[in-house]
Design a protein around this motif. Structure first.
Motif, PDB file in Angstrom:
ATOM      1  N   GLY A  69       0.829  -1.142  -0.130  1.00 19.18           N
ATOM      2  CA  GLY A  69       0.144   0.105   0.060  1.00 19.18           C
ATOM      3  C   GLY A  69       0.695   1.400   0.093  1.00 19.18           C
ATOM      4  O   GLY A  69       2.086   1.269  -0.424  1.00 19.18           O
ATOM      5  N   ILE A  70       0.312   2.308   0.254  1.00 17.65           N
ATOM      6  CA  ILE A  70       0.811   3.851   0.249  1.00 17.65           C
ATOM      7  C   ILE A  70       1.770   3.977   1.283  1.00 17.65           C
ATOM      8  O   ILE A  70       2.592   4.810   1.376  1.00 17.65           O
ATOM      9  CB  ILE A  70      -0.333   4.885   0.371  1.00 17.65           C
ATOM     10  N   GLY A  71       1.767   3.231   2.541  1.00 18.83           N
ATOM     11  CA  GLY A  71       2.577   3.394   3.616  1.00 18.83           C
ATOM     12  C   GLY A  71       2.432   4.635   4.446  1.00 18.83           C
ATOM     13  O   GLY A  71       1.737   5.410   3.782  1.00 18.83           O
ATOM     14  N   PHE A  72       3.364   4.755   5.488  1.00 20.56           N
ATOM     15  CA  PHE A  72       3.302   5.998   6.229  1.00 20.56           C
ATOM     16  C   PHE A  72       4.469   6.109   6.950  1.00 20.56           C
ATOM     17  O   PHE A  72       5.454   5.256   7.036  1.00 20.56           O
ATOM     18  CB  PHE A  72       2.077   5.935   7.301  1.00 20.56           C
ATOM     19  N   ASP A  73       4.721   7.373   7.749  1.00 24.99           N
ATOM     20  CA  ASP A  73       5.999   7.580   8.560  1.00 24.99           C
ATOM     21  C   ASP A  73       5.600   6.774   9.984  1.00 24.99           C
ATOM     22  O   ASP A  73       4.728   7.430  10.531  1.00 24.99           O
ATOM     23  CB  ASP A  73       5.868   8.852   8.852  1.00 24.99           C
ATOM     24  N   VAL A  74       6.283   5.846  10.034  1.00 25.80           N
ATOM     25  CA  VAL A  74       6.307   5.196  11.238  1.00 25.80           C
ATOM     26  C   VAL A  74       6.497   5.923  12.698  1.00 25.80           C
ATOM     27  O   VAL A  74       5.748   5.919  13.487  1.00 25.80           O
ATOM     28  CB  VAL A  74       7.066   3.771  11.459  1.00 25.80           C
ATOM     29  N   GLU A  75       7.643   6.621  12.575  1.00 19.55           N
ATOM     30  CA  GLU A  75       7.900   7.229  13.920  1.00 19.55           C
ATOM     31  C   GLU A  75       7.050   8.338  14.022  1.00 19.55           C
ATOM     32  O   GLU A  75       6.751   8.434  15.509  1.00 19.55           O
ATOM     33  CB  GLU A  75       9.402   7.919  13.574  1.00 19.55           C
ATOM     34  N   GLU A  76       6.359   9.110  13.181  1.00 19.08           N
ATOM     35  CA  GLU A  76       5.416  10.279  13.405  1.00 19.08           C
ATOM     36  C   GLU A  76       4.129   9.663  13.931  1.00 19.08           C
ATOM     37  O   GLU A  76       3.454  10.118  14.772  1.00 19.08           O
ATOM     38  CB  GLU A  76       5.311  10.880  12.032  1.00 19.08           C
ATOM     39  N   THR A  77       3.693   8.267  13.167  1.00 24.01           N
ATOM     40  CA  THR A  77       2.450   7.680  13.747  1.00 24.01           C
ATOM     41  C   THR A  77       2.529   7.186  14.955  1.00 24.01           C
ATOM     42  O   THR A  77       1.552   7.513  15.859  1.00 24.01           O
ATOM     43  CB  THR A  77       2.248   6.529  12.612  1.00 24.01           C
ATOM     44  N   LEU A  78       3.945   6.338  15.441  1.00 19.84           N
ATOM     45  CA  LEU A  78       4.090   6.023  16.781  1.00 19.84           C
ATOM     46  C   LEU A  78       3.863   7.334  17.963  1.00 19.84           C
ATOM     47  O   LEU A  78       3.364   7.100  19.010  1.00 19.84           O
ATOM     48  CB  LEU A  78       5.154   5.343  16.929  1.00 19.84           C
ATOM     49  N   LYS A  79       4.545   8.329  17.439  1.00 16.95           N
ATOM     50  CA  LYS A  79       4.591   9.476  18.242  1.00 16.95           C
ATOM     51  C   LYS A  79       3.234   9.956  18.611  1.00 16.95           C
ATOM     52  O   LYS A  79       2.706  10.396  19.817  1.00 16.95           O
ATOM     53  CB  LYS A  79       5.368  10.453  17.735  1.00 16.95           C
ATOM     54  N   LYS A  80       2.251  10.185  17.480  1.00 16.72           N
ATOM     55  CA  LYS A  80       1.025  10.482  17.869  1.00 16.72           C
ATOM     56  C   LYS A  80       0.167   9.595  18.531  1.00 16.72           C
ATOM     57  O   LYS A  80      -0.892   9.899  19.446  1.00 16.72           O
ATOM     58  CB  LYS A  80       0.140  10.676  16.430  1.00 16.72           C
ATOM     59  N   VAL A  81       0.297   8.111  18.299  1.00 20.18           N
ATOM     60  CA  VAL A  81      -0.547   7.170  19.122  1.00 20.18           C
ATOM     61  C   VAL A  81      -0.199   7.287  20.606  1.00 20.18           C
ATOM     62  O   VAL A  81      -0.946   7.205  21.467  1.00 20.18           O
ATOM     63  CB  VAL A  81       0.108   5.613  18.735  1.00 20.18           C
ATOM     64  N   LYS A  82       1.364   7.640  21.006  1.00 21.19           N
ATOM     65  CA  LYS A  82       1.693   7.686  22.332  1.00 21.19           C
ATOM     66  C   LYS A  82       1.364   9.019  22.948  1.00 21.19           C
ATOM     67  O   LYS A  82       0.975   9.253  24.267  1.00 21.19           O
ATOM     68  CB  LYS A  82       3.085   7.338  22.597  1.00 21.19           C
ATOM     69  N   THR A  83       1.215  10.135  22.402  1.00 21.52           N
ATOM     70  CA  THR A  83       1.101  11.342  23.018  1.00 21.52           C
ATOM     71  C   THR A  83      -0.302  11.814  22.705  1.00 21.52           C
ATOM     72  O   THR A  83      -0.858  12.695  23.446  1.00 21.52           O
ATOM     73  CB  THR A  83       1.998  12.323  22.173  1.00 21.52           C
ATOM     74  N   GLN A  84      -0.874  11.550  21.566  1.00 24.64           N
ATOM     75  CA  GLN A  84      -2.457  11.990  21.421  1.00 24.64           C
ATOM     76  C   GLN A  84      -3.311  10.840  21.239  1.00 24.64           C
ATOM     77  O   GLN A  84      -4.544  11.256  21.439  1.00 24.64           O
ATOM     78  CB  GLN A  84      -2.487  12.804  20.008  1.00 24.64           C
ATOM     79  N   GLY A  85      -2.973   9.705  21.218  1.00 27.36           N
ATOM     80  CA  GLY A  85      -3.869   8.572  21.466  1.00 27.36           C
ATOM     81  C   GLY A  85      -4.702   8.360  20.172  1.00 27.36           C
ATOM     82  O   GLY A  85      -5.735   7.781  20.203  1.00 27.36           O
ATOM     83  N   THR A  86      -4.074   8.927  18.897  1.00 28.99           N
ATOM     84  CA  THR A  86      -4.732   8.805  17.690  1.00 28.99           C
ATOM     85  C   THR A  86      -4.387   7.203  17.307  1.00 28.99           C
ATOM     86  O   THR A  86      -3.636   6.513  17.627  1.00 28.99           O
ATOM     87  CB  THR A  86      -4.350   9.750  16.526  1.00 28.99           C
ATOM     88  N   ASN A  87      -5.319   6.890  16.087  1.00 28.70           N
ATOM     89  CA  ASN A  87      -5.345   5.617  15.658  1.00 28.70           C
ATOM     90  C   ASN A  87      -5.641   4.532  16.484  1.00 28.70           C
ATOM     91  O   ASN A  87      -4.758   3.807  17.052  1.00 28.70           O
ATOM     92  CB  ASN A  87      -3.930   5.251  14.790  1.00 28.70           C
ATOM     93  N   TYR A  88      -6.770   4.473  17.132  1.00 29.16           N
ATOM     94  CA  TYR A  88      -7.277   3.280  18.064  1.00 29.16           C
ATOM     95  C   TYR A  88      -7.002   2.018  17.788  1.00 29.16           C
ATOM     96  O   TYR A  88      -6.778   1.062  18.396  1.00 29.16           O
ATOM     97  CB  TYR A  88      -8.867   3.356  18.220  1.00 29.16           C
ATOM     98  N   GLY A  89      -7.037   1.785  16.500  1.00 25.57           N
ATOM     99  CA  GLY A  89      -6.620   0.273  16.011  1.00 25.57           C
ATOM    100  C   GLY A  89      -5.345  -0.209  16.325  1.00 25.57           C
ATOM    101  O   GLY A  89      -4.878  -0.970  16.773  1.00 25.57           O
ATOM    102  N   LEU A  90      -4.371   0.739  15.694  1.00 28.58           N
ATOM    103  CA  LEU A  90      -2.813   0.656  16.323  1.00 28.58           C
ATOM    104  C   LEU A  90      -2.823   0.441  17.751  1.00 28.58           C
ATOM    105  O   LEU A  90      -2.035  -0.494  18.281  1.00 28.58           O
ATOM    106  CB  LEU A  90      -1.915   1.375  15.547  1.00 28.58           C
TER     107      LEU A  90
END
Length: 389
Positions: free
Chosen positions: A328-349
């Motif tokens: 697929g299109i992929g994404f920035d792992v570091e940025e996504t994990l940071k958002k998951v840990k600090t903002q709680g975005t992406n409930y699935g992950l």
């Protein structure tokens, strides 16, 4: 020390009163939602009945338009042939033509009136839906606040600071509440509507049977289809909560069934490479494996725009390995994990990471924009491994 103990006791009492007040407010909102949902269900049935009535009137209007055209032709003919038709004949045709025209205009006005009423009710239904949605969001937020005040917020991710840990704890609770809300919405929008419709139609069917047995039997057939649809949707919700095939047919078959449902919905080629499983993986671990693969594939379906996906599941004496890769299109792992840990975005992950951490497993995520994504997850095959480690 005594004074300090008194202060803590007073604070606890204040918190207790706050919790009681919030709980009472929550109950009031729930009661309001229930009443609005009843009104919504009644409105849906009323709109359906209106649509059925409009469809009947449209047929009547079509027939009257044909008859009106025929009568105008007859009127034109008798009016131009005074030598053939008497004044009485002309008057009879004229009266019939007038009567047909009057019926046609009346039915057209009735159709217009019903359409306007239907439009008003549909606007009202939309507003009710928005109100229910907003109220449910408020309930979710209140529940999260209550659980946190009651000390139920558990932090399951290993983060660098307490503030982030608390935030993720709250986000996990929000994710749980969102899931409960989703289930409630699925039941309300699906089987509950069909059952409510069936209850309303039972009384109607009784009256029809009393007047016309044949029409009554047709109504019963339609009622049966409504209930079959409700049952189908209930089974789909149950499968989503806990696939029975996990117990009956095993993990591999259940994953295959889920993959089959995705293929039917989306144009995605999914290749499965699953080592045959008997008793090597503990049932509770199998549930976790299924939920993780389900959530990864759900993310692929929704966000990746992938055409090809490969799912591998292998295991040894102590550990199992899940590897899911897509193009697929992929994404920035570091940025996504940071958002998951600090903002709680992406409930699935967040849910995947939570499950892996609860089972003391290992989580690895590789992705690049335009290249694709790969999940690597290592889990123990049973709880004995966790205790040994």
């Amino acid at each position: 020390m005594k004074r300090r103990g008194t202060e803590i006791s007073e604070i606890n009492e204040i918190i207790k009163r706050i919790i009681e007040q919030i709980s009472n407010s929550k109950e009031m909102i729930i009661n309001i939602i229930d009443n609005v949902k009843k009104e919504e269900a009644e409105l849906i049935i009323e709109i359906k009945q209106l649509k059925d009535k409009i469809a009947e009137i449209i047929k009547e209007v079509d027939e009257l338009e044909k008859l009106d055209k025929k009568m105008r032709q007859s009127l034109s003919e008798v009016s131009s042939r005074f030598d053939k038709y008497s004044e009485k004949d002309i008057k009879e045709v004229y009266d019939k033509a007038y009567e047909v025209r009057l019926k046609l205009l009346t039915k057209r006005n009735e159709e217009k009136s019903l359409r306007e009423k239907r439009d008003r009710l549909e606007i009202q239904l939309k507003k009710l839906g928005e109100n229910i949605n907003n109220a449910q969001k408020a309930i979710s937020q209140i529940t999260v606040a209550l659980k946190y005040l009651e000390g139920e917020a558990l932090s399951t991710l290993n983060l660098d600071d307490k503030e982030s840990e608390m935030l993720v704890g709250i986000k996990i609770l929000e994710a749980q509440e969102d899931e409960r809300k989703r289930i409630a919405r699925d039941i309300h929008d699906g089987p509950a509507q069909y059952v409510a419709s069936a209850v309303m139609r039972i009384d109607f069917t009784k009256k029809v049977i009393e007047k016309d047995l044949e029409k009554g039997m047709m109504e019963l057939s339609e009622l049966k289809e409504v209930l079959k649809t409700a049952l189908k949707e209930i089974r789909a919700i149950i499968f989503d909560l806990r696939p029975m095939s996990l117990d009956d047919l095993g993990l591999a078959h259940t994953i295959q069934e889920y993959v089959k449902s995705i293929k039917e919905e989306k144009d995605i080629n999914i290749e499965l490479k699953i080592k045959p499983i008997e008793d090597e993986i503990e049932p509770i671990i199998q549930v976790a494996v299924y939920r993780i693969i389900q959530e990864i594939l759900n993310n692929v379906k929704k966000h990746s725009k992938a055409k090809n996906v490969e799912v591998k599941l292998d295991y040894g004496l102590k550990y199992l390995m899940i590897v899911v890769s897509d193009d697929g299109i992929g994404f920035d792992v570091e940025e996504t994990l940071k958002k998951v840990k600090t903002q709680g975005t992406n409930y699935g992950l967040l849910g995947i990471m939570e499950r892996v951490n609860q089972l003391q497993g290992e989580f690895e995520l590789e992705s690049k924009k335009g290249v694709g994504t790969k999940f690597k997850i290592k889990l123990p095959v049973n709880r004995g491994v966790i205790k040994d480690d």
